[in-house]
Design a protein around this motif. Structure first.
Motif, PDB file in Angstrom:
ATOM      1  N   ASP A 222       0.809  -1.230   0.000  1.00 12.38           N
ATOM      2  CA  ASP A 222       0.000   0.000   0.000  1.00 12.38           C
ATOM      3  C   ASP A 222       0.839   1.276   0.000  1.00 12.38           C
ATOM      4  O   ASP A 222       0.447   2.281  -0.596  1.00 12.38           O
TER       5      ASP A 222
ATOM      6  N   THR B 153      -5.021  -5.208   8.320  1.00 12.14           N
ATOM      7  CA  THR B 153      -4.834  -4.223   7.263  1.00 12.14           C
ATOM      8  C   THR B 153      -6.171  -4.056   6.550  1.00 12.14           C
ATOM      9  O   THR B 153      -6.856  -5.051   6.292  1.00 12.14           O
TER      10      THR B 153
ATOM     11  N   ALA C  50      -6.430  -2.513   0.658  1.00 13.51           N
ATOM     12  CA  ALA C  50      -5.154  -1.794   0.784  1.00 13.51           C
ATOM     13  C   ALA C  50      -4.071  -2.379  -0.129  1.00 13.51           C
ATOM     14  O   ALA C  50      -3.134  -1.684  -0.511  1.00 13.51           O
ATOM     15  N   THR C  51      -4.220  -3.630  -0.501  1.00 16.18           N
ATOM     16  CA  THR C  51      -3.198  -4.275  -1.320  1.00 16.18           C
ATOM     17  C   THR C  51      -3.408  -4.017  -2.816  1.00 16.18           C
ATOM     18  O   THR C  51      -2.716  -4.596  -3.655  1.00 16.18           O
TER      19      THR C  51
ATOM     20  N   GLY D 225      -6.879   1.541  -3.305  1.00 15.49           N
ATOM     21  CA  GLY D 225      -7.587   0.818  -2.240  1.00 15.49           C
ATOM     22  C   GLY D 225      -8.762   0.005  -2.744  1.00 15.49           C
ATOM     23  O   GLY D 225      -9.656  -0.351  -1.985  1.00 15.49           O
TER      24      GLY D 225
END
Lengths: 423, 423
Positions: free
Chosen positions: A138, A372, A376-377, A381
């Motif tokens: 992120d 997390t 986010a990855t 987003g």
């Protein structure tokens, strides 16, 4: 038990069971965190000699008084140390402050403001794009987004980037200026790039003359088990194709000594090191040389960096094993969770049933377990299938982790049951 | 002896004498350096407890483990410490790495890339100008030049900037976006801004809505003698005029503890702190908190920062006195050198006969004495009258300094004699 083959009635019963368990967790007022790749206090204790003991001599090998100003590129012995650790040319290293992230940001900003390889500054172009491997880190996406760089998602496969896709994109679009890579134990999937894929990154034809690979080797020596993965030497491969100027290589001791107070470096070809220094000389007189020496002395006095990394692995591996064993117990053939078993790094990447990642993370949060954020990855987003979750098992102690994984399993199943009952 | 009233014959005789002395210096193979404002080894020794002793607890007051990641803006007690030292609001402080120069560069780059106060990024404008006070600090000029910012020289008078001139420029030209100031013991003149001039900087009407004062208070507590100069509180004055958003205030411990491994901060209004953090969050997870604590503990254990600065003054003041006394002996009423007697900071600024600065520095160099390059104290390295030289007496030990000043005096006279004989 395969969730996908259950009847609605069976799912409803299951859901009721899960909700009961979930309620009991909620009542316990848990405060667990698996959101960031932070070393645990026990890992940090491994380097406490850095804090409790004097640092020894503050003179560098060449007589430089490390207390005073100067030495823009860092001390020679520090460059040599990193070069030895990672198989690099010490002349092509600049030592930074406490974070490679900062060096990455600075490198990106220099391309943006001043340009590289004699090409226009990226800020002067109508559009700049970057390839973003997904799932990915992120903070890489964040700095691109802050600059308004358009992010193109490309899949990170089991052996590295989808090179067919990348080769096609970079060959035809000169506005595609770069890619961020975490080539060993990638964040979050633990993926290691195959030699062939590193070669293709070195060899590929790019429409942009100033195409940059941000080679963030954050987990370069962060093996969990004895048989660590090997990463091909990207500079050596680039030399074969005359593309050395496309690589910025980053590394730090953040997850080796103490994350807040480590040292970092950037490595690049000789012309690119010269280019970096030409601007860096206006930014700083030089980074913290005392800390450069302090960390060097620490490794010498503590049996070297490899032995030190084994101690980290001894603490980390049982945590990864715990999570993975639990996943095997709870989710094997369930059809609602898949995961990758990493051999190093700091994360376990899982994929829930499509459309269940956000719900799972939200349920965990409500029960006192912070993960997390879902999405986010992915760039912006936005996980297109809402399924990827990054699990960071490093920080909690084993007993906390056990509870955390139990909570996660229940939340994941509950989200899946809810989803399946919707349909 | 006034050089300007000597006949050619007298000048020739004098020149012959000076050349003889000069030759003897050259033969001695001296290696002296008065080029940079570096603390001497004895000054650095004052802070050696930082290196030889353990740092004590690595937990911050709020329980934060300073070894790990996090705390973008720095530890609360570090912000409080700086606030107490300089009379600032701790909430409006962000702690940086080992150099305020880097924080200045970053602030400039953020304005350049992202803009400030909702205005366009400076990089998107056809022209950006800065006011440069002269003589001034070469590193400030350097970072402006690297960005292609046009530098407008304005005289730094005895009590601060030529405010009449500045008010006129900034009121009428919206492309003038900022000014760098070293308001206390300015580099190199030692000038301290009068309260009235600080007020005028706060009050002045600027055509640019995003005009920035880079308030580099590098020597904020670096008094040479007991009766230190006082600096007006620029934030308080700005509040009166509603101009708080124009100030970036910088400070560091570089010349308090060890230059290579100190801590730094930027302070600004609450909206500007928010603006900084909005971008800074992509640049770093946080600076070295261990060092923040280490330095805090050091001052507590070593009787506070004021007492510590007195120890620096005890080492520095005799060096300044030596140079100034020698200048008084050698150049009083000579007509070929004028100087300012600073009450703090790291420099003595001298003006030679017009057209003699470069020649003096070159003669010194040849005799083994390195000075800051002539012209360095002006934008683009061009001193219009070729007369200003920055003398940095801090680094050499007293006996070396004595020789260095003698060499300087002979070179300065020789350059003047040569010049006068030319006419």
């Amino acid at each position: 038990m395969n969730f996908l083959s259950l009847s609605k009635a069976e799912l409803s019963d299951l859901k009721a069971d899960l909700e009961e368990k979930y309620s009991s967790y909620k009542e316990n007022g848990l405060k667990l965190n698996m959101s960031r790749g932070k070393p645990s206090p026990k890992q940090l204790d491994l380097s406490n000699d850095l804090l409790t003991k004097g640092m020894g001599s503050y003179y560098a090998a060449d007589g430089t008084d490390a207390r005073n100003y100067g030495i823009l590129e860092g001390l020679s012995e520090t460059k040599q140390f990193f070069a030895d650790t990672l198989g690099l040319n010490p002349d092509n290293i600049i030592v930074g402050g406490n974070a490679s992230l900062n060096l990455e940001y600075d490198a990106l900003i220099r391309c943006w403001v001043f340009g590289s390889c004699g090409e226009k500054p990226w800020s002067a172009l109508p559009e700049v794009k970057f390839i973003c491997l997904t799932p990915g880190y992120d903070r890489h996406f964040g700095m691109l987004q802050d600059l308004g760089i358009k992010m193109i998602s490309v899949e990170l496969k089991e052996d590295g980037p989808d090179m067919d896709k990348i080769e096609e994109i970079v060959k035809n679009d000169s506005s595609v200026k770069g890619i961020f890579c975490v080539p060993l134990y990638s964040n979050p999937t633990g993926t290691c790039y195959s030699d062939e894929n590193v070669r293709r990154l070195a060899a590929m034809e790019t429409a942009a003359k100033d195409f940059k690979i941000f080679w963030d080797n954050a987990y370069g020596i962060h093996h969990l088990y004895d048989e660590g993965e090997k990463l091909a030497d990207i500079f050596k491969l680039c030399e074969e194709y005359g593309t050395e100027d496309r690589v910025y290589y980053f590394f730090s001791t953040s997850k080796i000594t103490h994350p807040g107070s480590g040292i970092s470096f950037v490595s690049a070809s000789a012309p690119m090191i010269k280019e970096i220094k030409a601007h860096m000389t206006y930014q700083t007189i030089g980074h913290d040389k005392i800390n450069q020496l302090r960390i060097l002395h620490f490794f010498e006095n503590n049996g070297g960096i490899t032995a030190h990394m084994k101690k980290h692995a001894e603490i980390l591996a049982p945590k990864f094993d715990l999570v993975l064993n639990k996943f095997n117990e709870e989710f094997k053939d369930s059809g609602i969770l898949s995961w990758i078993e990493p051999k190093g790094g700091y994360f376990i990447s899982v994929n829930t049933l499509e459309g269940c990642a956000k719900a799972t993370v939200a349920l965990c949060k409500e029960a006192g377990l912070t993960l997390t954020g879902a999405g986010a990855t992915y760039p912006y987003g936005k996980d297109p299938t809402d399924s990827n979750i990054r699990i960071a098992p490093s920080y909690p102690e084993i007993d906390e982790l056990e509870t955390a994984v139990e909570v996660f399993c229940v939340c994941c199943k509950l989200a899946a049951a809810n989803k399946l009952l919707e349909n």
